[in-house]
Scaffold this motif. Structure first.
Motif, PDB file in Angstrom:
ATOM      1  N   ARG A  98      70.223  67.409  57.851  1.00 49.97           N
ATOM      2  CA  ARG A  98      70.219  66.587  59.053  1.00 49.97           C
ATOM      3  C   ARG A  98      68.987  65.690  59.080  1.00 49.97           C
ATOM      4  NH1 ARG A  98      70.539  70.550  64.012  1.00 49.97           N
ATOM      5  NH2 ARG A  98      69.988  68.573  64.998  1.00 49.97           N
ATOM      6  N   VAL A  99      69.130  64.520  59.672  1.00 44.76           N
ATOM      7  CA  VAL A  99      68.008  63.601  59.820  1.00 44.76           C
ATOM      8  C   VAL A  99      67.201  64.009  61.052  1.00 44.76           C
ATOM      9  CG1 VAL A  99      67.288  61.220  60.167  1.00 44.76           C
ATOM     10  CG2 VAL A  99      69.268  61.727  58.727  1.00 44.76           C
ATOM     11  N   LEU A 100      65.925  64.281  60.844  1.00 42.88           N
ATOM     12  CA  LEU A 100      65.031  64.606  61.958  1.00 42.88           C
ATOM     13  C   LEU A 100      64.152  63.388  62.222  1.00 42.88           C
ATOM     14  CD1 LEU A 100      63.909  68.259  61.165  1.00 42.88           C
ATOM     15  CD2 LEU A 100      65.884  67.462  62.459  1.00 42.88           C
ATOM     16  N   THR A 101      64.093  62.953  63.447  1.00 39.55           N
ATOM     17  CA  THR A 101      63.331  61.765  63.786  1.00 39.55           C
ATOM     18  C   THR A 101      61.837  62.029  63.649  1.00 39.55           C
ATOM     19  OG1 THR A 101      63.188  62.326  66.132  1.00 39.55           O
ATOM     20  CG2 THR A 101      65.128  61.066  65.409  1.00 39.55           C
ATOM     21  N   HIS A 102      61.091  60.923  63.564  1.00 45.18           N
ATOM     22  CA  HIS A 102      59.625  61.042  63.507  1.00 45.18           C
ATOM     23  C   HIS A 102      59.109  61.790  64.730  1.00 45.18           C
ATOM     24  CE1 HIS A 102      59.948  57.098  61.063  1.00 45.18           C
ATOM     25  NE2 HIS A 102      59.893  58.116  60.231  1.00 45.18           N
ATOM     26  N   ALA A 103      59.637  61.427  65.901  1.00 42.31           N
ATOM     27  CA  ALA A 103      59.163  62.062  67.135  1.00 42.31           C
ATOM     28  C   ALA A 103      59.463  63.552  67.132  1.00 42.31           C
ATOM     29  CB  ALA A 103      59.819  61.391  68.338  1.00 42.31           C
ATOM     30  N   HIS A 104      60.624  63.941  66.618  1.00 35.12           N
ATOM     31  CA  HIS A 104      60.988  65.363  66.576  1.00 35.12           C
ATOM     32  C   HIS A 104      59.991  66.141  65.720  1.00 35.12           C
ATOM     33  CE1 HIS A 104      63.827  68.853  66.299  1.00 35.12           C
ATOM     34  NE2 HIS A 104      63.164  69.011  65.149  1.00 35.12           N
ATOM     35  N   LEU A 105      59.709  65.629  64.524  1.00 31.48           N
ATOM     36  CA  LEU A 105      58.805  66.344  63.610  1.00 31.48           C
ATOM     37  C   LEU A 105      57.381  66.385  64.165  1.00 31.48           C
ATOM     38  CD1 LEU A 105      60.141  64.915  60.233  1.00 31.48           C
ATOM     39  CD2 LEU A 105      60.331  67.281  61.013  1.00 31.48           C
ATOM     40  N   LEU A 106      56.920  65.276  64.728  1.00 33.98           N
ATOM     41  CA  LEU A 106      55.573  65.251  65.295  1.00 33.98           C
ATOM     42  C   LEU A 106      55.457  66.195  66.480  1.00 33.98           C
ATOM     43  CD1 LEU A 106      54.949  61.424  65.034  1.00 33.98           C
ATOM     44  CD2 LEU A 106      53.579  63.181  63.921  1.00 33.98           C
ATOM     45  N   ARG A 107      56.511  66.232  67.314  1.00 33.37           N
ATOM     46  CA  ARG A 107      56.484  67.126  68.481  1.00 33.37           C
ATOM     47  C   ARG A 107      56.513  68.579  68.047  1.00 33.37           C
ATOM     48  NH1 ARG A 107      60.224  64.816  70.828  1.00 33.37           N
ATOM     49  NH2 ARG A 107      61.983  66.100  70.124  1.00 33.37           N
ATOM     50  N   ALA A 108      57.299  68.889  67.008  1.00 36.03           N
ATOM     51  CA  ALA A 108      57.449  70.277  66.566  1.00 36.03           C
ATOM     52  C   ALA A 108      56.195  70.790  65.865  1.00 36.03           C
ATOM     53  CB  ALA A 108      58.650  70.409  65.636  1.00 36.03           C
ATOM     54  N   VAL A 109      55.486  69.910  65.132  1.00 34.12           N
ATOM     55  CA  VAL A 109      54.355  70.347  64.302  1.00 34.12           C
ATOM     56  C   VAL A 109      53.015  70.094  64.987  1.00 34.12           C
ATOM     57  CG1 VAL A 109      53.181  70.057  62.089  1.00 34.12           C
ATOM     58  CG2 VAL A 109      55.691  69.999  62.205  1.00 34.12           C
ATOM     59  N   TRP A 110      52.830  68.901  65.554  1.00 32.03           N
ATOM     60  CA  TRP A 110      51.535  68.545  66.147  1.00 32.03           C
ATOM     61  C   TRP A 110      51.505  68.670  67.666  1.00 32.03           C
ATOM     62  CZ3 TRP A 110      53.098  66.225  61.606  1.00 32.03           C
ATOM     63  CH2 TRP A 110      52.189  66.236  60.554  1.00 32.03           C
ATOM     64  N   GLY A 111      52.682  68.753  68.291  1.00 32.51           N
ATOM     65  CA  GLY A 111      52.727  68.874  69.735  1.00 32.51           C
ATOM     66  C   GLY A 111      53.147  67.577  70.397  1.00 32.51           C
ATOM     67  N   PRO A 112      53.592  67.628  71.660  1.00 33.13           N
ATOM     68  CA  PRO A 112      54.100  66.443  72.362  1.00 33.13           C
ATOM     69  C   PRO A 112      53.084  65.316  72.472  1.00 33.13           C
ATOM     70  CG  PRO A 112      54.644  68.463  73.541  1.00 33.13           C
ATOM     71  CD  PRO A 112      53.703  68.852  72.465  1.00 33.13           C
ATOM     72  N   ALA A 113      51.797  65.647  72.509  1.00 31.38           N
ATOM     73  CA  ALA A 113      50.790  64.599  72.702  1.00 31.38           C
ATOM     74  C   ALA A 113      50.633  63.707  71.475  1.00 31.38           C
ATOM     75  CB  ALA A 113      49.441  65.229  73.048  1.00 31.38           C
ATOM     76  N   GLN A 114      51.197  64.114  70.336  1.00 27.80           N
ATOM     77  CA  GLN A 114      51.013  63.362  69.092  1.00 27.80           C
ATOM     78  C   GLN A 114      52.298  62.709  68.609  1.00 27.80           C
ATOM     79  OE1 GLN A 114      47.949  63.110  68.152  1.00 27.80           O
ATOM     80  NE2 GLN A 114      47.152  64.696  69.531  1.00 27.80           N
ATOM     81  N   GLU A 115      53.264  62.500  69.475  1.00 27.98           N
ATOM     82  CA  GLU A 115      54.560  61.964  69.052  1.00 27.98           C
ATOM     83  C   GLU A 115      54.456  60.555  68.473  1.00 27.98           C
ATOM     84  OE1 GLU A 115      57.733  62.191  71.811  1.00 27.98           O
ATOM     85  OE2 GLU A 115      57.429  64.296  72.291  1.00 27.98           O
ATOM     86  N   ASP A 116      53.401  59.823  68.813  1.00 25.06           N
ATOM     87  CA  ASP A 116      53.275  58.446  68.337  1.00 25.06           C
ATOM     88  C   ASP A 116      52.423  58.332  67.062  1.00 25.06           C
ATOM     89  OD1 ASP A 116      54.781  57.553  70.504  1.00 25.06           O
ATOM     90  OD2 ASP A 116      52.997  57.343  71.776  1.00 25.06           O
TER      91      ASP A 116
END
Length: 441
Positions: free
Chosen positions: A385-403
């Protein structure tokens, strides 16, 4: 402040030559007294002590001057004809030649012994400095405290200002002896060169000499950890030639300390991740074993009512629809069941065991940093499955780092270097332009 023992300067050498001439003159006066009573034969021995003394205290060249002066003085005052440099007797010729050879060899040996003593003192001082530096680093418990100690000690030892920088594309000051400091763009560019290439650049170095600071890398066997910057207020290059070896030894000690701190930090992060995963597994087991059966029962009851034609069909359809949505949400949350993570996932020649948190390539374990593993594990949980950049950043670095997409790109690049056969043409971790990444199955 530490300084390597230096080679004798001109004033020191001139003093040594003057003392040599004075000692030879004293030996000549004493020789005149001895020769008046016992003849000139014992006088030759009086010229050896001045040569030895000068060699021991002032080095080779003044002692050689003493040897020549002693030979000429003996010839002038104690060989026939007196007060000339001519020699008539073959015995006197032999005596003068032997005196010169003995004085020359003696001065050479004594000078070598003095130089060896000087080198031994230099090595002992350098080793003591390195040992003291290493002891201070051992007392540090964090990377920041290590950086603070490194700049303080280097500034003290070399009598200059010191800063420590880290970061690849945009170097940032981690520690400084000057408090808050803003480096000039040229100095930042020089620091970036050191952090990228591992080369020494800046003031006193052939490359990028016009900048104010001299930058040298702090590096382990695998990577460049930081860059140290040194500068003097008077603009003189901060490191003399004799001090370069000491600086390199100290930077090696700093690299070992920083690598140790980094490994300790990663070990703590891994322990936290394991603890978090244990809690997560317990929660997922509770959801999978307690909540999902009840949800399935609600869905089954709604379908039974729908088949029987009893009750309000719209309400029954709404209940069935919402139950199906919740079922999908639960499946996505627990990845079907908590036991799924216990089965290793085979991806070509790469195997990831989410339960044991290990990654193998061609049967050999691959070391991943905590962030790299977290990204790869998230992709593995949703393989194909394709995981978006925001999904991976939120899952690994947390919601504050989605950008912060650069964080993700660095981790993906490192994963490809370690797991792909051809990192430039990835087949395992595939990029979906402007969307995210997908793990090929």
């Amino acid at each position: 402040m530490f300084s390597e023992p230096r080679q004798p300067d001109l004033a020191y050498l001139l003093t040594g030559h003057a003392v040599a001439m004075l000692l030879v003159a004293v030996a000549t006066v004493i020789g005149q007294l001895v020769a008046s009573r016992w003849g000139a034969d014992p006088v030759v021995l009086l010229y050896i002590p001045p040569v030895l003394l000068v060699a021991v205290y002032w080095g080779l060249w003044p002692s050689l001057a003493a040897a020549v002066a002693a030979t000429l003085a003996y010839n002038f005052y104690f060989t026939v004809p007196f007060h000339t440099f001519r020699i008539q007797s073959p015995v006197d010729i032999a005596t003068v030649v032997i005196l010169f050879i003995v004085a020359l060899v003696t001065s050479r040996l004594a000078g070598q012994l003095r130089e060896q003593a000087r080198l031994a003192a230099s090595h002992a001082a350098r080793n003591a400095t390195i040992a003291g530096f290493a002891r201070r680093l051992l007392s540090c418990t964090s990377e920041q405290s290590i950086a603070d100690v490194v700049v303080q000690e280097l500034a003290r030892l070399f009598g200059c200002n010191a800063i420590l920088l880290a970061g690849d594309n945009e170097p940032r000051v981690v520690a400084s002896t000057m408090g808050e400091i803003q480096l000039a763009p040229s100095d930042l560019a020089a620091a970036a060169v050191t952090l990228t290439t591992g080369e020494a650049v800046g003031r006193g170095v052939r490359r990028l000499d016009p900048v104010d600071w001299q930058f040298r890398p702090i590096q382990s066997a695998q990577t460049i950890l930081a860059a140290i910057g040194l500068a003097r207020e008077d603009g003189v290059p901060p490191i003399a030639g004799q001090q370069l070896q000491l600086l390199e030894n100290l930077l090696d000690q700093a690299a070992l300390a920083m690598e140790r701190a980094r490994l300790d930090r990663e070990a703590r992060e891994v322990a936290k991740l394991r603890e978090r995963d244990a809690i997560r597994t317990s929660l997922l087991a509770s959801i999978g074993e307690d909540f999902k059966p009840s949800l399935n029962a609600i869905g089954a009851a709604a379908r039974a009512l729908k088949r029987a034609g009893e009750g309000d069909r719209a309400v029954i359809a709404s209940v069935a629809t919402e139950a199906a949505k919740l079922d999908r949400y639960v499946d996505n949350l627990v990845d079907v069941s908590p036991n799924t993570e216990q089965n290793p996932l085979q991806l070509g020649d790469v195997i990831i065991d989410l339960y044991r948190r290990t990654v193998l390539k061609n049967g050999e374990e691959v070391h991943l940093t905590p962030k790299e593993y977290a990204v790869f594990a998230e992709l593995a949980k949703h393989a194909g499955r394709v995981l978006t950049h925001a999904h991976l950043l939120r899952a690994v670095w947390g919601p504050a780092q989605e950008d912060q997409i650069d964080y993700l790109r660095v981790a993906i690049r490192a994963l490809r270097q370690k797991l792909e056969d051809e990192p430039s043409q990835p087949k395992l971790i595939v990029n979906e332009p402007a969307v995210g990444y997908r793990l090929s199955t």
